[in-house]
Motif scaffolding. Sequence first.
Motif, short mmCIF file in Angstrom:
data_model
loop_
_atom_site.label_atom_id
_atom_site.label_comp_id
_atom_site.label_asym_id
_atom_site.label_seq_id
_atom_site.Cartn_x
_atom_site.Cartn_y
_atom_site.Cartn_z
N HIS A 21 1.37 4.75 -8.18
CA HIS A 21 1.46 5.38 -6.86
C HIS A 21 2.89 5.34 -6.32
CE1 HIS A 21 0.17 6.62 -2.87
NE2 HIS A 21 0.94 5.66 -2.39
N TRP A 22 3.56 4.19 -6.40
CA TRP A 22 4.90 4.07 -5.82
C TRP A 22 5.95 4.80 -6.64
CZ3 TRP A 22 3.88 3.60 -1.24
CH2 TRP A 22 2.91 2.72 -0.76
N LEU A 23 5.76 4.94 -7.94
CA LEU A 23 6.66 5.78 -8.74
C LEU A 23 6.60 7.22 -8.24
CD1 LEU A 23 5.97 4.41 -12.33
CD2 LEU A 23 8.11 4.18 -11.06
N ALA A 24 5.40 7.72 -7.97
CA ALA A 24 5.24 9.08 -7.43
C ALA A 24 5.85 9.17 -6.03
CB ALA A 24 3.77 9.47 -7.41
N ALA A 25 5.70 8.12 -5.24
CA ALA A 25 6.25 8.13 -3.88
C ALA A 25 7.77 8.20 -3.89
CB ALA A 25 5.77 6.88 -3.12
N VAL A 26 8.40 7.42 -4.74
CA VAL A 26 9.87 7.44 -4.80
C VAL A 26 10.35 8.75 -5.43
CG1 VAL A 26 11.95 6.25 -5.61
CG2 VAL A 26 10.02 4.93 -4.74
N THR A 27 9.56 9.33 -6.33
CA THR A 27 9.88 10.67 -6.83
C THR A 27 9.91 11.66 -5.67
OG1 THR A 27 8.99 10.24 -9.04
CG2 THR A 27 9.06 12.55 -8.34
N ALA A 28 8.93 11.57 -4.77
CA ALA A 28 8.89 12.46 -3.60
C ALA A 28 10.09 12.22 -2.69
CB ALA A 28 7.58 12.28 -2.85
N LEU A 29 10.49 10.96 -2.51
CA LEU A 29 11.68 10.67 -1.71
C LEU A 29 12.91 11.30 -2.35
CD1 LEU A 29 11.25 6.90 -0.73
CD2 LEU A 29 11.08 8.89 0.79
N ARG A 30 13.04 11.14 -3.65
CA ARG A 30 14.20 11.72 -4.34
C ARG A 30 14.20 13.24 -4.22
NH1 ARG A 30 17.31 10.16 -9.78
NH2 ARG A 30 18.40 12.13 -10.10
N ASN A 31 13.03 13.85 -4.31
CA ASN A 31 12.94 15.30 -4.16
C ASN A 31 13.33 15.74 -2.75
OD1 ASN A 31 12.20 15.82 -6.82
ND2 ASN A 31 10.03 15.61 -6.38
N ALA A 32 13.18 14.88 -1.77
CA ALA A 32 13.58 15.19 -0.39
C ALA A 32 15.09 15.13 -0.21
CB ALA A 32 12.90 14.23 0.59
N THR A 91 2.64 9.50 4.50
CA THR A 91 1.56 9.95 3.60
C THR A 91 1.34 8.96 2.46
OG1 THR A 91 2.00 12.25 4.13
CG2 THR A 91 0.81 11.82 2.08
N CYS A 92 2.43 8.54 1.82
CA CYS A 92 2.28 7.62 0.68
C CYS A 92 1.76 6.26 1.11
CB CYS A 92 3.60 7.51 -0.06
SG CYS A 92 4.05 9.04 -0.91
N ASN A 93 2.20 5.76 2.25
CA ASN A 93 1.70 4.47 2.72
C ASN A 93 0.23 4.56 3.11
OD1 ASN A 93 4.14 3.25 2.25
ND2 ASN A 93 4.76 3.17 4.38
N GLU A 94 -0.17 5.67 3.74
CA GLU A 94 -1.58 5.84 4.14
C GLU A 94 -2.50 6.00 2.93
OE1 GLU A 94 -1.69 9.13 6.86
OE2 GLU A 94 -0.40 8.10 8.31
N ASN A 95 -1.98 6.61 1.86
CA ASN A 95 -2.81 6.90 0.69
C ASN A 95 -2.62 5.90 -0.45
OD1 ASN A 95 -3.94 9.23 1.86
ND2 ASN A 95 -2.11 10.38 1.37
N ASP A 98 -3.97 -3.97 2.18
CA ASP A 98 -3.67 -5.31 1.67
C ASP A 98 -2.25 -5.49 1.14
OD1 ASP A 98 -6.38 -5.85 2.10
OD2 ASP A 98 -6.90 -5.12 0.11
N GLU A 99 -1.55 -4.40 0.88
CA GLU A 99 -0.28 -4.50 0.18
C GLU A 99 0.85 -3.84 0.97
OE1 GLU A 99 -0.43 -6.34 -2.39
OE2 GLU A 99 -2.53 -6.24 -2.95
N GLU A 100 2.06 -4.18 0.58
CA GLU A 100 3.25 -3.59 1.19
C GLU A 100 3.43 -2.16 0.71
OE1 GLU A 100 7.95 -4.32 0.62
OE2 GLU A 100 6.79 -6.11 1.12
N GLY A 101 3.93 -1.29 1.60
CA GLY A 101 4.19 0.10 1.23
C GLY A 101 5.67 0.37 1.11
N LEU A 102 6.03 1.65 1.21
CA LEU A 102 7.45 2.03 1.22
C LEU A 102 8.07 1.42 2.47
CD1 LEU A 102 7.30 5.83 0.33
CD2 LEU A 102 8.03 3.96 -1.17
N TYR A 126 10.11 10.04 -11.68
CA TYR A 126 10.15 8.64 -12.11
C TYR A 126 8.82 8.28 -12.76
CZ TYR A 126 14.40 7.91 -9.37
OH TYR A 126 15.67 7.97 -8.88
N HIS A 127 8.90 7.66 -13.91
CA HIS A 127 7.70 7.19 -14.59
C HIS A 127 8.10 6.11 -15.59
CE1 HIS A 127 9.26 9.92 -17.63
NE2 HIS A 127 8.50 9.28 -18.52
N LEU A 128 7.12 5.39 -16.05
CA LEU A 128 7.34 4.40 -17.11
C LEU A 128 6.44 4.80 -18.26
CD1 LEU A 128 7.43 1.12 -14.99
CD2 LEU A 128 9.36 2.25 -16.09
N PRO A 129 6.99 4.94 -19.46
CA PRO A 129 6.20 5.39 -20.61
C PRO A 129 4.94 4.52 -20.81
CG PRO A 129 8.52 5.30 -21.18
CD PRO A 129 8.38 4.68 -19.81
N GLY A 130 3.82 5.19 -21.02
CA GLY A 130 2.56 4.50 -21.30
C GLY A 130 1.84 3.93 -20.10
#
Length: 118
Positions: free
Chosen positions: A77-88, A32-36, A42-46, A111-115
């Motif tokens: 996007h990838w911070l949210a994706a790794v958050t989903a992995l951690r939740n799994a 899902t994260c790679n498709e979205n 153009d870029e590398e995914g998980l 996972y997030h980075l301030p600002g």
Amino acid sequence: MARVGVSLYYTARRAAPLTGAELTVIGQVVDTCNENAPFSRDEEGLYLYDRLEPGTVLDGSTKLPAADDRAVPSLVHWLAAVTALRNAVPDADWTFTLDDYEIEWDDHTGYHLPGLAD
């Protein structure tokens, strides 16, 4: 001068191997994260590594785009994706870095980075 790309690295360690249910959820998150992804064509995914060290249940990386206008949306996007992995796999010992910079876990926001999302 071209900007050198940076990568995200994520690792989960625990004694017990992944269960079938966890593997299913991880596969769904990756697909899902790679498709979205913002620039999915153009870029590398998980990318999860096949070879794991003993005690490691998940290990992977994602290279961020070098172009500044793509880096921030991709990172969000990838911070949210790794958050989903951690939740799994919440009961593992997780390490998540942006190259050598450790990204801290927050029980409320993941996972997030301030600002970053401002």
